[in-house]
Design a protein around this motif. Structure first.
Motif, PDB file in Angstrom:
ATOM      1  N   LEU A  61       1.080   2.356  -3.897  1.00  0.00           N
ATOM      2  CA  LEU A  61       2.967   2.565  -4.155  1.00  0.00           C
ATOM      3  C   LEU A  61       3.062   2.237  -2.277  1.00  0.00           C
ATOM      4  N   LEU A  62       1.651   2.118  -1.445  1.00  0.00           N
ATOM      5  CA  LEU A  62       1.905   1.735  -0.009  1.00  0.00           C
ATOM      6  C   LEU A  62       1.760   0.409  -0.304  1.00  0.00           C
ATOM      7  N   LYS A  63       1.491  -0.853  -0.911  1.00  0.00           N
ATOM      8  CA  LYS A  63       1.205  -1.839  -1.346  1.00  0.00           C
ATOM      9  C   LYS A  63       2.845  -1.943  -1.957  1.00  0.00           C
ATOM     10  N   ILE A  64       3.279  -1.262  -3.109  1.00  0.00           N
ATOM     11  CA  ILE A  64       4.447  -1.839  -3.236  1.00  0.00           C
ATOM     12  C   ILE A  64       5.709  -1.390  -2.580  1.00  0.00           C
ATOM     13  N   THR A 110       9.577  -4.423   1.116  1.00  0.00           N
ATOM     14  CA  THR A 110      10.113  -4.628   2.458  1.00  0.00           C
ATOM     15  C   THR A 110       9.859  -6.103   3.156  1.00  0.00           C
ATOM     16  N   LEU A 111       8.962  -6.759   2.350  1.00  0.00           N
ATOM     17  CA  LEU A 111       8.868  -7.812   2.507  1.00  0.00           C
ATOM     18  C   LEU A 111      10.052  -8.600   2.050  1.00  0.00           C
ATOM     19  N   ARG A 112      10.196  -8.465   1.410  1.00  0.00           N
ATOM     20  CA  ARG A 112      11.134  -9.298  -0.584  1.00  0.00           C
ATOM     21  C   ARG A 112      12.816  -8.996   0.611  1.00  0.00           C
ATOM     22  N   MET A 113      13.168  -7.718   0.908  1.00  0.00           N
ATOM     23  CA  MET A 113      14.357  -7.690   1.551  1.00  0.00           C
ATOM     24  C   MET A 113      14.217  -8.045   3.338  1.00  0.00           C
ATOM     25  N   GLU A 114      13.798  -8.052   3.901  1.00  0.00           N
ATOM     26  CA  GLU A 114      13.423  -8.919   4.864  1.00  0.00           C
ATOM     27  C   GLU A 114      13.826 -10.484   4.799  1.00  0.00           C
ATOM     28  N   GLU A 141      15.286   8.423   9.810  1.00  0.00           N
ATOM     29  CA  GLU A 141      15.320   7.780   9.132  1.00  0.00           C
ATOM     30  C   GLU A 141      14.161   6.483   9.065  1.00  0.00           C
ATOM     31  N   LEU A 142      13.939   6.012   7.887  1.00  0.00           N
ATOM     32  CA  LEU A 142      12.756   5.390   7.956  1.00  0.00           C
ATOM     33  C   LEU A 142      13.488   3.639   8.629  1.00  0.00           C
ATOM     34  N   GLU A 143      12.009   3.258   8.416  1.00  0.00           N
ATOM     35  CA  GLU A 143      11.449   2.093   8.990  1.00  0.00           C
ATOM     36  C   GLU A 143      11.633   1.053   8.412  1.00  0.00           C
ATOM     37  N   SER A 144      11.805   1.826   6.740  1.00  0.00           N
ATOM     38  CA  SER A 144      11.491  -0.049   5.219  1.00  0.00           C
ATOM     39  C   SER A 144      11.947   1.580   4.147  1.00  0.00           C
TER      40      SER A 144
END
Length: 460
Positions: free
Chosen positions: A34-37, A42-46, A115-118
């Motif tokens: 899950l962490l890798k996903i 997150t990279l795709r969103m950024e 709140e989440l950072e990602s």
């Protein structure tokens, strides 16, 4: 045939390991995957936000504005610049403090989701609520199918199994004698029949057997319930685990805090007696283990509560009491005021810090917004419950230390260990107004400032 295969897999891979207290490591692999996903998402969103020149994340509002501690007298003297008695400029201090409290509200934000950072593929906790990429949307939809189509039914099945076994097995264990010597037939050691050698060894054997079976049954059932949440728990410093004759106190984020701790050790619970299904479960549990349930009319009787707690910890054969002194759930960022009741008792306190990882699901229960069943369904439809538990060294009340000071010392130790913000506010403000005692405290501080100015010759 498929149903039988599913039941066999459930028994072999989840229930049997729970009974034996072992793990195959499947949940750890699941967490790392899950962490890798999440990292990829997150990279795709950024990348998508950068291409559109948009702000991706909400500014974090869980923190507290950093500020050097300044005495009330110093802050009041700044705008007025001198002595005298009451001055209209003193109002500026209280107005400024009021505005600061509104802008940086230390209390209200503790009862909202952290709140989440990602993005964790559960909710889009940022301003960018519209479509970012087709692959992310497909991944999110696949996650919905997995969580609601596979994980939720499996977890509900496990939860029903765990609670059902707990009720049935504790009822069976409850038939054994409740004390070393006493039961309905032989109320006193002197009336024990000859075959027990006159020392009650027969009843003592059943008492020890009941205690042993009760602990094993509770551990097994709570571990099954923990697996119903796909809980991945890391326990630290187990040498400091609570022992009989003491009180375990912990910060409170969720009702599942009980499951988190009870799956690693047995405790006597303290709480209000309920009706309906919850009341039936409470009555069943107390047959096998000495839990402490108070009627609604008894909760406000502090002396009665203190006496029952004192009597419990005085008996070293009884399990340690588990208490959450905050009295309400806080959102995993802070520790709020501990009620002093459990710290007035002369016994050893075993502090425990619990910290959840919000990336896998929001463990905070906002009881004013969600009912218990709704909250549990939210938890069972999240990815997992990942948390760390720290057992702190036992603490005792020092000479000359009152219950409030002791409670604050324990609270500070828990906050430091769990990386939480240590707040002085009462969690009861979640549902009630500020107590008059807080207002009176500020009035007393201001009156002392005025008195000191009148006595100080430099201000005359």
């Amino acid at each position: 045939m498929l149903f039988n295969a599913n039941c066999l897999a459930l028994l072999v891979f989840i229930i049997v390991p729970a009974i034996l207290g072992v793990s195959f490591g499947i949940r750890r692999i699941y967490m790392k995957t899950l962490l890798k996903i999440f990292e990829w998402a997150t990279l795709r969103m950024e990348r998508g936000a950068k291409e559109r020149n948009q702000q991706l994340y909400k500014p974090c509002s869980n923190g507290i504005i950093a500020k050097e501690p300044v005495s009330l007298e110093q802050e009041i003297q700044e705008p007025r610049g001198g002595g005298g008695e009451f001055d209209m400029s003193d109002i500026l201090y209280f107005c400024r403090r009021g505005v600061e409290s509104i802008v940086d509200d230390e209390v209200t934000k503790r009862f909202t989701a952290e709140e989440l950072e990602s993005w964790n593929l559960l909710t889009r906790s940022n301003y960018n609520l519209h479509h970012i990429s087709a692959r992310l949307t497909v991944l999110w939809g696949l996650g919905v199918l997995i969580r609601y189509g596979f994980l939720l039914p499996l977890r509900v099945t496990l939860a029903v199994t765990g609670v059902g076994l707990l009720v049935v097995l504790t009822s069976i264990v409850g038939w054994l004698p409740n004390s070393r010597y006493k039961n309905k037939l032989y109320p006193h050691p002197t009336s024990v029949p000859p075959q027990t050698n006159g020392d009650g060894s027969c009843f003592f054997f059943f008492f020890r057997m009941k205690k042993y079976l009760s602990e094993k049954v509770n551990l097994m059932c709570y571990r099954i319930c923990v697996r119903a949440l796909t809980a991945i728990i890391t326990y630290h410093d187990s040498d400091n685990k609570p022992k009989n004759g003491g009180i375990c106190v912990a910060n409170h984020t969720s009702p599942i805090d009980v499951l988190i701790l009870a799956s690693d050790g047995c405790y006597s619970m303290v709480g209000q007696a309920h009706g309906g299904l919850m009341g039936f479960i409470q009555k069943t549990l107390v047959k096998a283990c000495p839990h402490i349930w108070f009627e609604r009319s008894e909760v406000k009787d502090r002396h009665l509560v203190a006496k029952r707690l004192s009597d419990h910890v005085a008996d070293k054969t009884k399990l340690p009491i588990l208490i959450f002194p905050e009295g309400t759930c806080i959102n995993n960022t802070s520790v709020m005021m501990f009620k002093k009741g459990s710290f007035e008792i002369d016994c050893t306190i075993y502090p425990v810090a619990i910290k959840y990882d919000p990336r896998f699901g929001n463990a905070f229960w906002n009881s004013s917004k969600f009912r218990m069943v709704t909250y549990l369904l939210h938890m069972m439809s999240s990815w997992a419950v990942v948390c760390s538990v720290w057992y702190l060294p036992p603490m005792k009340r020092e000479e000359g230390e009152d219950a409030v000071q002791f409670a604050n010392r324990v609270k500070s130790a828990i906050a430091r260990k769990g990386g939480l913000v240590d707040l002085l506010w009462d969690g009861g403000l979640k549902r009630s107004k500020v107590k008059e005692v807080f207002k009176e405290e500020q009035q007393k501080l201001y009156s002392k400032v005025l008195v000191s100015r009148q006595e100080d010759p430099e201000h005359s």
